[in-house]
Every structure is written in structure tokens, then in C-alpha cells.
Design an enzyme around this catalytic site. Structure first.
Site, mmCIF file in Angstrom:
data_model
loop_
_atom_site.group_PDB
_atom_site.id
_atom_site.type_symbol
_atom_site.label_atom_id
_atom_site.label_comp_id
_atom_site.label_asym_id
_atom_site.label_seq_id
_atom_site.Cartn_x
_atom_site.Cartn_y
_atom_site.Cartn_z
ATOM 1 C CE LYS A 1 -2.167 2.530 3.177
ATOM 2 N NZ LYS A 1 -2.054 3.790 2.476
ATOM 3 C CB CYS B 1 12.594 9.461 8.994
ATOM 4 S SG CYS B 1 13.321 8.284 7.874
ATOM 5 C CD GLU C 1 9.632 12.704 12.471
ATOM 6 O OE1 GLU C 1 10.538 12.278 11.757
ATOM 7 O OE2 GLU C 1 8.597 12.060 12.723
#
Ligand SMILES: Cc1cc2nc3c(=O)[nH]c(=O)nc-3n(C[C@H](O)[C@H](O)[C@H](O)COP(=O)(O)OP(=O)(O)OC[C@H]3O[C@@H](n4cnc5c(N)ncnc54)[C@H](O)[C@@H]3O)c2cc1C
Length: 1005
Positions: free
Chosen positions: A671, A786, A882
Site C-alpha cells: 500500500k 526521517c 518531529e
């Protein structure tokens, strides 16, 4: 008639005769420094330590720091020191201030040997001395790497100032030869284009040329008014084409078209140098005005070969020294043959190269007043004198500047002087006989020792890999080449034509459509729809699980070799469609060119690396050699794997997780993220074309909250591989832990989440590197990795020095449409991200100090201005949460202890970095920094498959390493099969270490 070789030998012998009258001081055995150099030539490790120590010294401020570094650099690991320095170190411990001063003095003295003066005033004294010796000059301004436009402007001003000051001082100087003087203005300035523009990208020569032309025009104009000469120096290969293009562009402008006093460098160590030289000559003819070429071998050989080795591409330089020498001679001839349009200068200290140029000039009847020899300040003094005595024109290349900015230059010279291959060392340090030194380089070329890209032992090979089991990463596309630039432009045009295409789901080998389509928009221009993805619902998810389960029963028994080959075919297809896939990323997720290309390279690498790893893991391995019993350890696939990928590496991460699942024999449902459906659909196409059997890989685009949640909880899904946000990751982790009715397996979850990555800057860090890499790590691809840098931790002693350069560097970044080459900061992914990041910026404004925010960003699209906060404290939200955007928090700390405490004081542990030149501090940070990937003196993003297995721990992930040797194990269950092989006490003598797979029915051979 004398042969060319005997002519060269005679001339060479004459030069040596004159040289021997004045021995070279540099290589004499007298003096502390000379002894160190002699030692460097016989001990490579000592040489590296010495040169690294020399490079850091000017940035050390306190005596104690200098002594500490001295100890750290020269400690040999066995608590001892090199005999020569041991005394020095002992003395240094007793009287640090005095020893530190002495060391500094010694290094400055060495630098002074190669640097002609600190400023224009200083240098003039040197130039006067040389004038008395009939030696001309060209002056170069030494510099640090230019990281901002403010710094580039400063350099332009320094060049202009130097030109004016030297013009005043040398007004009445005349040509030392007094013949053909019109070709050789007395005042000669060498410029480096990298000093004049900070945002140079090899992919965007047009942008560089526009900026550089505006900086250069005033300088060229002034030089012309003053009757001076300007030379364009040549730097690394990445800048070569731009430098050549810039030279031709500016000098074809009406204002300079008839100006003969400009020159450029050709580096004979480059394979394409002859092509470049001939092209320049043709250009010169068309222009109709004389120009000059300084022929050199090239100063960046080590850099070019290291860079190419890291990228696995073929080096642009020759690999055998005599090849460079022979090419230098070829090009010498080309220059003389075209003397009517080009004035030649030969930049070499090699007597063979020099004697050859003299001989060819005579052969082609070029008068010795019409070309010149150029040599570096501080090197090969006796050769300069000899050439003057022989009646040749000699010019000395005189760098000026302070010690700190001059370090890179100084170290290049030290390396050149001590190089095993270099002429100077051979002649002056090792006294190689003249006859040997004057041999024809063509005779010395060994046939076919070409070092193939990546086969260099330093790279490509994993330390534990068996022979023949070497993984080679696909090279990145080099946008230096026009061909690559054109291919990318054309791919962008082609992909744009396909905007609006609809993409189906792919289940059990069939295209499946539903009534719901989701548009995927271009974040640069959100009114543009890149394409539509089909929304899967629960029905399609169920269908996919059934198809996968059915396919699994066959696929699990397919020999691993076949599965590995499927991945390799997919890699080949991606290689073929590389530009197209990159172009889709540019439009769908706003990736700059090189970032998009790196993503496709990573996807290719994942396929090839996992194929290779599967071959290693696939064969059952004997556990122990014991008589009468065979025990084989091997692996089975887990079952149905559900792969959920993010949009920020839209092909690589999806491909990495899916290909790992497929190659290990699982059936996979993948996905893609809702924001990168088209990229996902492209990957499905690749696997379809590669021949993935129906049901083995299924493509299910749709909403995470619907199909994602359904499949995570599904009893028939055995494994979930997720990369994405912490919020979603933790939900998956929790939900997958619940055993559902009818579930056969304990669900395995591979969960890779975010980071709050920190980089610490030590007091002795190389600031050029610190700024360049920090800016790239924080703002490259808009900070949406990230691994991106979000906390820069500065020691208070260094704080002002770093900030002084960091903010102007951020202010110089190219922000814009990533369709344009050379853009560093594009749009963030979508409106939700845009709003969220802006909210964080508002929070930051309340919590800390807004130190910088870019002023101009494009009006349309989701562009967030790069932003820097200072006075950030560890408890603040902007220091803990974050943000996933171009926002950098700068934190000031007292010392390294506090820096580590702050760096480790978050929930995350993904990447982290350290800039330092203290071996002890580097060791300490390596041991203590909490991060899955620790990077020293480089960017904290850009992990390479196989080389930097990637992934973190704490709230960054479950401790898996994508692209690492143990990654595939997460997709497998281990199994051991034991057989008693003895019959009545009789047993085979030995069992084979590996056996074929346990497959039944056995595959036909
Ligand atoms: C006045 C002047 C200006 C200069 N300007 C520039 C400039 O703008 N740009 C620039 O790049 N350099 C420049 N140089 C530096 C120059 O390139 C080096 O000083 C030069 O290469 C040393 O060559 P040599 O002929 O003196 O010595 P040699 O000892 O004969 O040659 C050494 C050179 O051989 C090459 N080499 C070494 N090992 C190998 C190998 N294994 N395979 C193939 N080739 C190898 C390298 O280029 C090395 O520098 C300049 C030099 C001078 C004198």
C-alpha cells in the site's frame, strides 16, 4: 635528424645540470620539518596523521587544545608514540604553552613556504624578489569553501581589490623577456569560480553561468582597463563543464569578444581533456581572438578517485600516472599546433614534461617567447631558475591568504610533494637517475590495468562477504553531463504529457477498478493533477488477502534463485526507466532532481542487494560437523506480508519492503502512501513487467484508515512492514499484537518511524564541512526525511563562529520549483503538512528566538521558508517533536558532555552526527550517541544500501536495518531439520556445509 626522445633527453639533462647547482631546500635533511616530511614519505599512516594534524592546527585556539590534539593524533593505539614525536609530546606535556607556540610556528613556517603572503601588501614583497629573478607571477586568493552568497560577494570584492592594488604596485613593470610581451600582461590573476557562487549545482550550469557572469563581468572589465590577464582555474570535475561553458559564454559577449587576455586550465589527467581542448580551440577560432590555455595534469586526483569509488562510477581521471604524463604530451602538441589562436602555458614541475614541451616547440617552430612555463610558489625553485637561465618565460603561481583558509591548499601541496608517484619526490627525495626520469611515459603505461568502478577494494565489498560476493551499488546519475541533463528534461516533458492518467489496483495478477478515484496533485502547483489512483475498500482488501494467500502456497516453494532473479529483473527495468521514474517523483512529491535520482538508485540497490542476500540465506546451512548426524538450519517465509510505505521515499522504501517480502517467499500486499500513489503504481508496473506471478505482489492504494487498519488487524496477514509516522506506527504495533480468532501466526511487525536527529559541532570542527552538511541535512528535500537534521547542538565556544556562517548559508539556498535543476528546497508534500509545519513555526516563535526565515518563496504551492530558531532548550516542543519540514533548532551547550546529554534526551534514536577533528572526542561520540545511524563529519542523511544499513531504535523503530545483512531475517521463520545418517554405526565421513533447499516436489533441472 635527432629523434624527439633524444632531444628531450638532452634538454632534460641540461635542466638537471642547472638544477643540481642549487639543491632543493624543501627536501634537504636539515630541520625539524624536513625530517617530518622525510618520515611521511616512508610511513603512510604517520603521513595521514601528520597532515590531518596540520589541517586542524589553525582552528585550535588554546595551547591545551593543541597539545591534546598532538597526543590524540600521534598516539599509535598501543600507548606509544612515534619515536620522532615522542620527545616532542613529552616536552609538550611539561610546557604546553611553549610547545603549542612552537608547533604553530612550525606549521605557519611550512605554510609560508607555499603561500606567498597574507594580503596584497605582503605579496608584493615576494613579487618584487621574483621580478629580480626574471620570474613573472599570477596571483590567486586562497579561500575557505564558499557557503553563502555573502561570502561569494566578499571574494569578488577581494579579487577586485587585489587587481587594483597590484596594478598600482606593478604599473611600471615590464615583461621579463622583452619579447612577445603583448601576449603576456605582467599583471595576471587566477580566479576560482567556486569562490564566486555558493549554490553551484552541476545539474544547473545555466543558473551558475547567469550568477557567475554577473560577478565576473566587472572583474574582466577592470582587468581589461588595467591591461591585466585573468585566468580561470580548474577545480574538481563536477565544476569542469560549467567552468568551460562560463569561459566561452563570457568571452563571447560583445564587450570581451576581442579581448585576448583571458585563459583557462585544461587538466591532462582527465580522460576527456583532449575533447575539451579541441572544442575550446574550435570555439576560439570562431570567436576570432586569441586566448590562453594553462595545461596542467591536475590537482584533485585523490579526490576524484575517492568520489568515484564512493559512487561506484568510473573515475574521470586516468588511473596510471604515465597515462596522465603521456596525455600531457599529446595536449602539448595540440596546443603548439594551434599556436595561431591559443597561447600555451605549461603548469608542471616535471622535467620530462617541460623538456618535451621545449622540444615540440622547436620542432613546430614556435618561438620560446610565445609560450611560458608556470610553476607553483614554494616548489621546484631550482627548476624555475634553470628555465630562466635557458631563456624561457617563467611565471610563478602565488597564492595569498591567511593560514586557516589556506589549509586545503597547503595539504594538497604536501600531498603532491610526498606522493609516491610524483616527480618532485622521485627527483629530489629519492634521487631517481635522470635517464629514468626522462623516459617516454608511453612506454611506462601498463596494458589494461583499468580499475573498474566499484571493484576497488576500499568500496563495494562488505567486510564479511565471501570472495565473489561483493555488492556494487548502482551509481548515481551524474548530472554533470549534458546528456543526463537533457534526458531528465525530456523525461519531465514526457511525464507531464501523461498527467491525469488513472491507475488501477492490481490484485491476483488483475487490474481492479473501483468507483472511487483519488487525485494525486503536484505540491509545487496543487491545481495540477499528476494522476489518479483507485481507492481500495474493505472488499478489495479481502480480495487481496485471498489472492496473496493462494499465491503464497506456490511461491513459498519456488526456488530462491528464481525469486532473486525476479528482483534483479525489476532492478534492470528501473535502471532502464530511471529518468522517467525520477521525473514522476519530481512532480508527485516535489523531489529535487538529485534526490529523486537517489531514490530510484536506492530502489535498484534494494532489489539487487536483497537478491544477493537471499542467495546467502536461501541454502540450508549445516549447524555442526558431527559424525552420523546432519542438522541443517534454514528459513521459511512467514506468509502474507502487508507493506505500508510513506511518500517521502516513494519508490525506494515501498520497493525495499516489498522486494524483501517477495524475495523471501512471502506474498505481499503493498500500500503506497495516499500522497504518492502514482509512484507506487509505477513500481507495480515494474514488477509486472519483471514477471511477478499473480498474487505474489498486489497493489492496493487507498486510505490508511480503511484498508490499512483492516489489513493490520487481519487474521490472515502474518507480517506488517511499516515505515511512517510515530503516531501510526505505534497504533500498528499495538493493534498487531492482538491475536484474532482464527489467526495462525504471531504477527511480526517491522516498524520504522521518525527521528529528532541531532548533530553536535565540536570546537575544532571544520566549519566549511559543518555548514555545508548541516544545511544540506536540515533543508535538503525540505527537511522531509526521517533522517533529516532538526537539532544542531553547538558548543558555546564555537557558537558565534558557526552561526555567523550558518544563517547566510541558509539565506542563499535555492528555493523553487524542483522541476528546475539545482533547486535545493521545493514544496512540502501537501496542505496538511504545510499547515502543521507553519503551526510549529508559530510554536517556535513563542518558545525560542526566530533567528532566520527565508524571505522569498514561490507564491503558489506548499512552500515553507527554511527557518532557524536559536535559544532552543531541550524541554521545548520544537526540540522534542518531529516537525518533518525545513525547520532547524539550534541549541547552545557548555561542553561535549552536555551536548551528548541533550542529543540523547529525546524519545527518538534514528540518525545523529558529529563534526570534530579530535580523535578522542570522535571515539566518545561514536560510543555514546543514541542513534541507529551515527555519522561523523558528513551529512546525517543519504544512507546507501548495503553500506549504511538504515533504521533506529527507541521511538524511531523496532531496531531493524533496511539495506542490511539481517533485514531479510524479519521476513522469515528459522527452521532446523535434523537427520540421523548413521546406519548400524556406519555414517558418511562428512556432510556438505550447504545443501539444496528442502523443496518438494523437486524443481526440474
Ligand atoms: C602554475 C600552476 C597552476 C596550476 N593550476 C591548476 C589548476 O587550475 N587546476 C588543477 O587541477 N591543477 C592545477 N595545478 C596543479 C597541478 O595540477 C599539479 O601541480 C600537477 O598536477 C603536478 O604535476 P607535475 O607535472 O608537476 O608533477 P608530476 O609528478 O609529473 O605529476 C603529478 C600529477 O600526476 C597525476 N597523477 C598522480 N597519480 C596518478 C595516477 N595514479 N594516475 C593518473 N594520474 C596521476 C596528478 O595529476 C598529479 O598531480 C597547477 C600547477 C601549476 C604549476
Amino acid at each position: 635528424m635527432r629523434s624527439l626522445q633524444s632531444d628531450i633527453e638532452q634538454r632534460g639533462a641540461r635542466i638537471f645540470e642547472l638544477v643540481d647547482k642549487h639543491p632543493e631546500r624543501f627536501f634537504s635533511k636539515a630541520g625539524f620539518y624536513q625530517r617530518l616530511m622525510a618520515l611521511s614519505m616512508h610511513d603512510e599512516r604517520f603521513k595521514t596523521q601528520l597532515f590531518q594534524f596540520v589541517a586542524v592546527l589553525p582552528s585550535l585556539h588554546r595551547s591545551s587544545e593543541i597539545i591534546q590534539h598532538l597526543e590524540e593524533y600521534f598516539s599509535d593505539g598501543n600507548d606509544g608514540f612515534h619515536p620522532l614525536v615522542s620527545l616532542g609530546v613529552r616536552v609538550a606535556r611539561l610546557v604546553p604553552w611553549m610547545s603549542a607556540a612552537a608547533l604553530r610556528w612550525n606549521v605557519s613556517e611550512t605554510a609560508r613556504q607555499f603561500i606567498a603572503g597574507r594580503n596584497p601588501h605582503d605579496v608584493i614583497a615576494t613579487l618584487r624578489k621574483r621580478r629580480a629573478q626574471k620570474i613573472g607571477f599570477t596571483v590567486d586568493v586562497l579561500g575557505e569553501a564558499v557557503v553563502s552568497e555573502a561570502e561569494a560577494d566578499e571574494y569578488a570584492a577581494r579579487y577586485a581589490d587585489l587587481l587594483d592594488k597590484l596594478a598600482r604596485e606593478t604599473k611600471n613593470w615590464t615583461d621579463p623577456l622583452g619579447k612577445s610581451a603583448e601576449l603576456f600582461p605582467v599583471l595576471n590573476l587566477s580566479v576560482k569560480i567556486s569562490a564566486l557562487y555558493s549554490q553551484m549545482s552541476p545539474a544547473a550550469p545555466a543558473d551558475a553561468i547567469t550568477h557567475l557572469c554577473s560577478k565576473l563581468r566587472p572583474l574582466l572589465r577592470r582587468a581589461r582597463e588595467l591591461g591585466a590577464f585573468i585566468n580561470f582555474d580548474m577545480e574538481s570535475y563536477a565544476l569542469k563543464n560549467t567552468t568551460l561553458e562560463l569561459f566561452k559564454t563570457t568571452l563571447t559577449e560583445a564587450e570581451f569578444k576581442d579581448w585576448p587576455h583571458a585563459g583557462i586550465v585544461i587538466q591532462a589527467y582527465l580522460r576527456d581533456s583532449e575533447h575539451d581542448l579541441r572544442d575550446l580551440i574550435e570555439w576560439g577560432r570562431a570567436r576570432g581572438t586569441r586566448f590562453a590555455v594553462r595545461l596542467v595534469k591536475g590537482a584533485y586526483w585523490d579526490y576524484e578517485t575517492t568520489k568515484s569509488g564512493q559512487n561506484g562510477s568510473n573515475p574521470p581521471v586516468f588511473l596510471q600516472k604515465p597515462e596522465s604524463d603521456a596525455n600531457f604530451e599529446e595536449l602539448t602538441r595540440v596546443l603548439f599546433e594551434n599556436e595561431a589562436i591559443v597561447t600555451a602555458a605549461f603548469g608542471s614541475h616535471n622535467v620530462r614534461s617541460i623538456a618535451h614541451a621545449q622540444a615540440v616547440a622547436d620542432e613546430l617552430r614556435v618561438d620560446r617567447s610565445r609560450f611560458e612555463f608556470q610553476l607553483l610558489y614554494g616548489m621546484a625553485g631550482p627548476i624555475k631558475r634553470a628555465l630562466v637561465e635557458m631563456g624561457y618565460r617563467v611565471r610563478e603561481y602565488c597564492p595569498i591568504g591567511e593560514l586557516l583558509p589556506g589549509m586545503a591548499y597547503l595539504v594538497r601541496r604536501l600531498l603532491e610533494n610526498t606522493s609516491n608517484e610524483g616527480f618532485l619526490r622521485a627527483k629530489f627525495a629519492e634521487n631517481v637517475p635522470a635517464k629514468e626520469l626522462l623516459r617516454d611515459p608511453k612506454e611506462l603505461i601498463k596494458p589494461a590495468v583499468a580499475r573498474i568502478a566499484g571493484s576497488n577494494q576500499k568500496n563495494g565489498a562488505s567486510l564479511r562477504a565471501a570472495a565473489g560476493d561483493i555488492f556494487r551499488n548502482a551509481p548515481l546519475v551524474s548530472f554533470i553531463y549534458k546528456d543526463s541533463q537533457d534526458k531528465m528534461q525530456s523525461a519531465l516533458r514526457e511525464v507531464r504529457k501523461r498527467f491525469g492518467e488513472k491507475h488501477s489496483l492490481y490484485i491476483g495478477g488483475e487490474k481492479v477498478w473501483t468507483d472511487h478515484l483519488t487525485p494525486s496533485v503536484n505540491p509545487t502547483e496543487p491545481t495540477e493533477i499528476v494522476g489518479y489512483g483507485t481507492d481500495a475498500g474493505v472488499d478489495e482488501a479481502e480480495r487481496a488477502v485471498k489472492a496473496a494467500r493462494a499465491a503464497f502456497e506456490k511461491w513459498r516453494w519456488t526456488p530462491f534463485e528464481e525469486r532473486a532473479q525476479l528482483l534483479e529483473r525489476a532492478a534492470d527495468i528501473m535502471e532502464r526507466r530511471r529518468y522517467e521514474l525520477s521525473a514522476v517523483e519530481v512532480f508527485e512529491v516535489g523531489k529535487p532532481w538529485s534526490e529523486a535520482d537517489a531514490d530510484i538508485r536506492e530502489a535498484i540497490d534494494f532489489c539487487r542487494f536483497y537478491a544477493q542476500q537471499m542467495r546467502r540465506l536461501g541454502r540450508p546451512k549445516l549447524t555442526q560437523q558431527v559424525p552420523g548426524e546432519e542438522s541443517y538450519h534454514h528459513y521459511w517465509p512467514r506468509g502474507v506480508a502487508f507493506v505500508i510505505a510513506p511518500w517521502n521515499f516513494p519508490i525506494a522504501i515501498l520497493c525495499g519492503m516489498a522486494s524483501a517480502g517477495v524475495v523471501t517467499g512471502n506474498a505481499v500486499i503493498m500500500k503506497p502512501s495516499e500522497q504518492s500513489i502514482i509512484c507506487g503504481a509505477m513500481l507495480m508496473q515494474v514488477f509486472e513487467e519483471a514477471g511477478v506471478p499473480p498474487g505474489v505482489l498486489n497493489f492496493l492504494s487507498g486510505h490508511g484508515s480503511v484498508v490499512g487498519a483492516h489489513l493490520v488487524d487481519h487474521k490472515d496477514v502474518d507480517l506488517v512492514a511499516f515505515t511512517g509516522s510515530r503516531e501510526v506506527g505505534l497504533k500498528i504495533w499495538e493493534s498487531a499484537g492482538i491475536t484474532r480468532p482464527g489467526q495462525r501466526e504471531l504477527k511480526r511487525v517491522i516498524c520504522e518511524m521518525g527521528g529528532k536527529n541531532a548533530m553536535i559541532v565540536d570546537t575544532d570542527a571544520d566549519l566549511d564541512e559543518t555548514i555545508m552538511y548541516s544545511i544540506y541535512s536540515a533543508f535538503g528535500f525540505q527537511g522531509q526525511k526521517c533522517s533529516a537534521l532538526s537539532r544542531l547542538i553547538l558548543l558555546e565556544e564555537n557558537y558565534d563562529r558557526v552561526m555567523e556562517r550558518l544563517i547566510p548559508a541558509a539565506a542563499s539556498l535555492r528555493i523553487g520549483n524542483p522541476e528546475q535543476p539545482g533547486i535545493m528546497v521545493g514544496p512540502v508534500i501537501d496542505e496538511a503538512a504545510y499547515r502543521r509545519i507553519l503551526e510549529y513555526i508559530e510554536i517556535g516563535k513563542k518558545e525560542a528566538t526566530l533567528a532566520f526565515q527565508a524571505k522569498e518563496v514561490p507564491p503558489h504551492g506548499y512552500f515553507i521558508p527554511p527557518t532557524i530558531f536559536t535559544d532552543v532548550k531541550p524541554h521545548m516542543r520544537i526540540a522534542r517533536e518531529e516537525i518533518f519540514g525545513p525547520v532547524l533548532s539550534v541549541m547552545k551547550v557548555r561542553d561535549l558532555d552536555e551536548a551528548l546529554e541533550v542529543a540523547n534526551g529525546t524519545d527518538y534514536a534514528l540518525t545523529g552526527g558529529f563534526f570534530s577533528r579530535s580523535p578522542d572526542n570522535i571515539e566518545r561520540v561514536k560510543a555514546r550517541l543514541e542513534a541507529g545511524n551515527v555519522y561523523i563529519n558528513r551529512s546525517c542523511t543519504g544512507a546507501i544500501v548495503g553500506r549504511h544499513p538504515f533504521g533506529g531504535f527507541k521511538m524511531s523503530g523496532s531496531g531493524t536495518k533496511a539495506g542490511g545483512e539481517d533485514y531479510l531475517l524479519h521476513f522469515l521463520v528459522p527452521r532446523v531439520v535434523t537427520e540421523n545418517t548413521s546406519r548400524h554405526g556406519f555414517a558418511p565421513e562428512q556432510s556438505p556445509e550447504y545443501r539444496d533447499e528442502f523443496l518438494w516436489p523437486k524443481p526440474r533441472r
